[in-house]
Design a protein around this motif. Structure first.
Motif, PDB file in Angstrom:
ATOM      1  N   VAL A   1       7.154 -15.834 -12.325  1.00  0.00           N
ATOM      2  CA  VAL A   1       7.118 -15.429 -13.674  1.00  0.00           C
ATOM      3  C   VAL A   1       7.635 -16.659 -14.643  1.00  0.00           C
ATOM      4  N   TYR A   2       8.900 -17.439 -14.008  1.00  0.00           N
ATOM      5  CA  TYR A   2       9.396 -18.306 -14.885  1.00  0.00           C
ATOM      6  C   TYR A   2       8.675 -19.887 -14.547  1.00  0.00           C
ATOM      7  N   GLU A   3       7.847 -19.879 -13.626  1.00  0.00           N
ATOM      8  CA  GLU A   3       6.753 -20.741 -13.563  1.00  0.00           C
ATOM      9  C   GLU A   3       5.614 -20.678 -14.346  1.00  0.00           C
ATOM     10  N   ASN A   4       5.357 -19.518 -15.145  1.00  0.00           N
ATOM     11  CA  ASN A   4       4.039 -19.001 -15.627  1.00  0.00           C
ATOM     12  C   ASN A   4       2.895 -19.350 -14.914  1.00  0.00           C
ATOM     13  N   ASN A   5       3.153 -18.702 -13.571  1.00  0.00           N
ATOM     14  CA  ASN A   5       2.016 -19.153 -12.700  1.00  0.00           C
ATOM     15  C   ASN A   5       1.060 -17.724 -12.781  1.00  0.00           C
ATOM     16  N   TRP A   6       0.413 -17.597 -13.778  1.00  0.00           N
ATOM     17  CA  TRP A   6      -0.369 -16.212 -14.127  1.00  0.00           C
ATOM     18  C   TRP A   6      -1.301 -15.710 -12.784  1.00  0.00           C
ATOM     19  N   GLN A   7      -1.773 -16.748 -12.228  1.00  0.00           N
ATOM     20  CA  GLN A   7      -2.789 -16.117 -11.010  1.00  0.00           C
ATOM     21  C   GLN A   7      -1.646 -15.519  -9.881  1.00  0.00           C
ATOM     22  N   ASP A   8      -0.673 -16.250  -9.630  1.00  0.00           N
ATOM     23  CA  ASP A   8      -0.043 -16.004  -8.527  1.00  0.00           C
ATOM     24  C   ASP A   8       0.864 -14.479  -8.961  1.00  0.00           C
ATOM     25  N   ILE A   9       1.177 -14.398 -10.219  1.00  0.00           N
ATOM     26  CA  ILE A   9       1.848 -13.010 -10.643  1.00  0.00           C
ATOM     27  C   ILE A   9       0.813 -12.097 -10.083  1.00  0.00           C
ATOM     28  N   ARG A  10      -0.416 -12.131 -10.850  1.00  0.00           N
ATOM     29  CA  ARG A  10      -1.505 -10.932 -10.552  1.00  0.00           C
ATOM     30  C   ARG A  10      -1.767 -10.713  -9.180  1.00  0.00           C
ATOM     31  N   THR A  11      -1.940 -11.960  -8.466  1.00  0.00           N
ATOM     32  CA  THR A  11      -2.051 -11.668  -7.002  1.00  0.00           C
ATOM     33  C   THR A  11      -0.899 -10.999  -6.136  1.00  0.00           C
ATOM     34  N   TYR A  12       0.236 -11.501  -6.520  1.00  0.00           N
ATOM     35  CA  TYR A  12       1.204 -10.799  -5.878  1.00  0.00           C
ATOM     36  C   TYR A  12       1.497  -9.483  -6.119  1.00  0.00           C
ATOM     37  N   ILE A  13       1.240  -9.042  -7.394  1.00  0.00           N
ATOM     38  CA  ILE A  13       1.450  -7.502  -7.963  1.00  0.00           C
ATOM     39  C   ILE A  13       0.209  -6.682  -7.031  1.00  0.00           C
ATOM     40  N   ARG A  14      -0.823  -7.393  -6.659  1.00  0.00           N
ATOM     41  CA  ARG A  14      -1.960  -6.650  -6.039  1.00  0.00           C
ATOM     42  C   ARG A  14      -1.758  -6.850  -4.592  1.00  0.00           C
ATOM     43  N   GLY A  15      -1.294  -7.853  -4.081  1.00  0.00           N
ATOM     44  CA  GLY A  15      -1.112  -7.982  -2.606  1.00  0.00           C
ATOM     45  C   GLY A  15       0.270  -7.597  -2.078  1.00  0.00           C
ATOM     46  N   PRO A  16       1.297  -8.110  -2.086  1.00  0.00           N
ATOM     47  CA  PRO A  16       2.686  -7.698  -1.324  1.00  0.00           C
ATOM     48  C   PRO A  16       3.334  -6.513  -2.178  1.00  0.00           C
ATOM     49  N   LEU A  17       2.983  -6.356  -3.414  1.00  0.00           N
ATOM     50  CA  LEU A  17       3.413  -5.119  -4.144  1.00  0.00           C
ATOM     51  C   LEU A  17       2.509  -4.112  -4.147  1.00  0.00           C
ATOM     52  N   GLY A  18       1.363  -4.090  -3.470  1.00  0.00           N
ATOM     53  CA  GLY A  18       0.231  -3.261  -3.790  1.00  0.00           C
ATOM     54  C   GLY A  18       0.569  -1.896  -2.991  1.00  0.00           C
ATOM     55  N   GLN A  19       1.458  -1.760  -2.211  1.00  0.00           N
ATOM     56  CA  GLN A  19       1.857  -0.699  -1.400  1.00  0.00           C
ATOM     57  C   GLN A  19       3.153   0.137  -2.280  1.00  0.00           C
ATOM     58  N   LEU A  20       3.595  -0.522  -3.477  1.00  0.00           N
ATOM     59  CA  LEU A  20       4.867  -0.271  -3.883  1.00  0.00           C
ATOM     60  C   LEU A  20       5.044   1.221  -4.385  1.00  0.00           C
ATOM     61  N   ARG A  21       3.796   2.007  -4.950  1.00  0.00           N
ATOM     62  CA  ARG A  21       3.947   3.422  -5.121  1.00  0.00           C
ATOM     63  C   ARG A  21       4.046   4.156  -4.027  1.00  0.00           C
ATOM     64  N   ARG A  22       3.533   3.883  -2.885  1.00  0.00           N
ATOM     65  CA  ARG A  22       3.763   4.618  -1.698  1.00  0.00           C
ATOM     66  C   ARG A  22       5.103   4.367  -1.348  1.00  0.00           C
ATOM     67  N   GLU A  23       5.772   3.211  -1.230  1.00  0.00           N
ATOM     68  CA  GLU A  23       6.872   2.994  -0.794  1.00  0.00           C
ATOM     69  C   GLU A  23       8.194   4.108  -1.459  1.00  0.00           C
ATOM     70  N   LEU A  24       7.976   3.839  -2.849  1.00  0.00           N
ATOM     71  CA  LEU A  24       8.867   4.293  -3.763  1.00  0.00           C
ATOM     72  C   LEU A  24       8.760   6.200  -3.430  1.00  0.00           C
ATOM     73  N   ALA A  25       7.428   6.462  -3.355  1.00  0.00           N
ATOM     74  CA  ALA A  25       7.366   7.867  -2.803  1.00  0.00           C
ATOM     75  C   ALA A  25       7.964   8.183  -1.599  1.00  0.00           C
ATOM     76  N   LEU A  26       7.836   7.531  -0.685  1.00  0.00           N
ATOM     77  CA  LEU A  26       8.570   7.630   0.541  1.00  0.00           C
ATOM     78  C   LEU A  26      10.085   7.557   0.314  1.00  0.00           C
ATOM     79  N   VAL A  27      10.579   6.952  -0.429  1.00  0.00           N
ATOM     80  CA  VAL A  27      12.135   6.903  -0.688  1.00  0.00           C
ATOM     81  C   VAL A  27      12.596   8.081  -1.505  1.00  0.00           C
ATOM     82  N   GLN A  28      11.661   8.424  -2.373  1.00  0.00           N
ATOM     83  CA  GLN A  28      12.133   9.752  -3.208  1.00  0.00           C
ATOM     84  C   GLN A  28      12.095  10.807  -2.116  1.00  0.00           C
ATOM     85  N   ARG A  29      10.997  11.096  -1.332  1.00  0.00           N
ATOM     86  CA  ARG A  29      10.715  12.125  -0.540  1.00  0.00           C
ATOM     87  C   ARG A  29      12.116  12.423   0.398  1.00  0.00           C
ATOM     88  N   ASP A  30      12.933  11.261   0.809  1.00  0.00           N
ATOM     89  CA  ASP A  30      13.936  11.306   1.895  1.00  0.00           C
ATOM     90  C   ASP A  30      15.332  11.583   1.015  1.00  0.00           C
TER      91      ASP A  30
END
Length: 126
Positions: free
Chosen positions: A43-72
Motif C-alpha cells: 500500500v505505502y509503495e503504491n504497488n497497485w498490482q501487488d495489492i490486488r494480487t495479494y488480496i486475491r492470493g494470500p488473502l483469498g481465503q479470508l472470508r472462510r478463515e473469519l467464519a471459522l474463527v466466528q464458529r468457534d
C-alpha cells in the motif's frame, strides 16, 4: 464434598474444551495480522498490482478463515464479531477498488480503515 469434586471436574473439562478452540482462533488471527502487515508494504509503495494480487492470493481465503474463527466463539461474541468482520471485508473491497483506480489517497484511507477495523475485531475477542 462430592458436589465440589464434580464442579471442579466440570470446570477442568470446560477449560480443556476452550483452550484448543481459543488457540486455533489465535493462530488464524495471528496469520491474518501478518498478512495485513505485508499488505501494508504494498500500500505505502503504491504497488497497485501487488495489492490486488495479494488480496486475491494470500488473502483469498479470508472470508472462510473469519467464519471459522466466528464458529468457534461463544454465542454471545458471535454477532459482534460477525459485524466487525463484515466491515473488515468491506474495507478490503474498498482497498481493492482504490488500487484498481490507482488512487494513493483512497488506497491509504481504505487501508487505514482496514487496520482500524482489524483492531476492533481483535479487541472484541479479549
Amino acid at each position: 464434598m462430592r458436589n465440589l469434586v464434580a464442579l471442579l471436574i466440570g470446570i477442568v473439562w470446560l477449560i480443556g474444551l476452550w483452550f484448543p478452540v481459543h488457540a486455533a482462533a489465535n493462530a488464524r488471527l495471528d496469520t491474518l495480522v501478518a498478512k495485513i502487515d505485508r499488505l501494508e508494504n504494498y500500500v505505502y509503495e503504491n504497488n497497485w498490482q501487488d495489492i490486488r494480487t495479494y488480496i486475491r492470493g494470500p488473502l483469498g481465503q479470508l472470508r472462510r478463515e473469519l467464519a471459522l474463527v466466528q464458529r468457534d466463539l461463544p454465542n454471545e461474541q458471535k454477532p459482534k464479531f460477525k459485524s466487525l468482520s463484515n466491515q473488515f471485508l468491506n474495507d478490503l473491497i474498498d482497498l481493492d477498488f482504490a488500487a484498481l483506480n490507482q488512487s494513493a489517497d483512497r488506497t491509504e484511507a481504505a487501508f487505514k480503515a482496514l487496520k482500524n477495523d482489524l483492531s476492533k475485531m481483535l479487541d472484541s475477542l479479549e
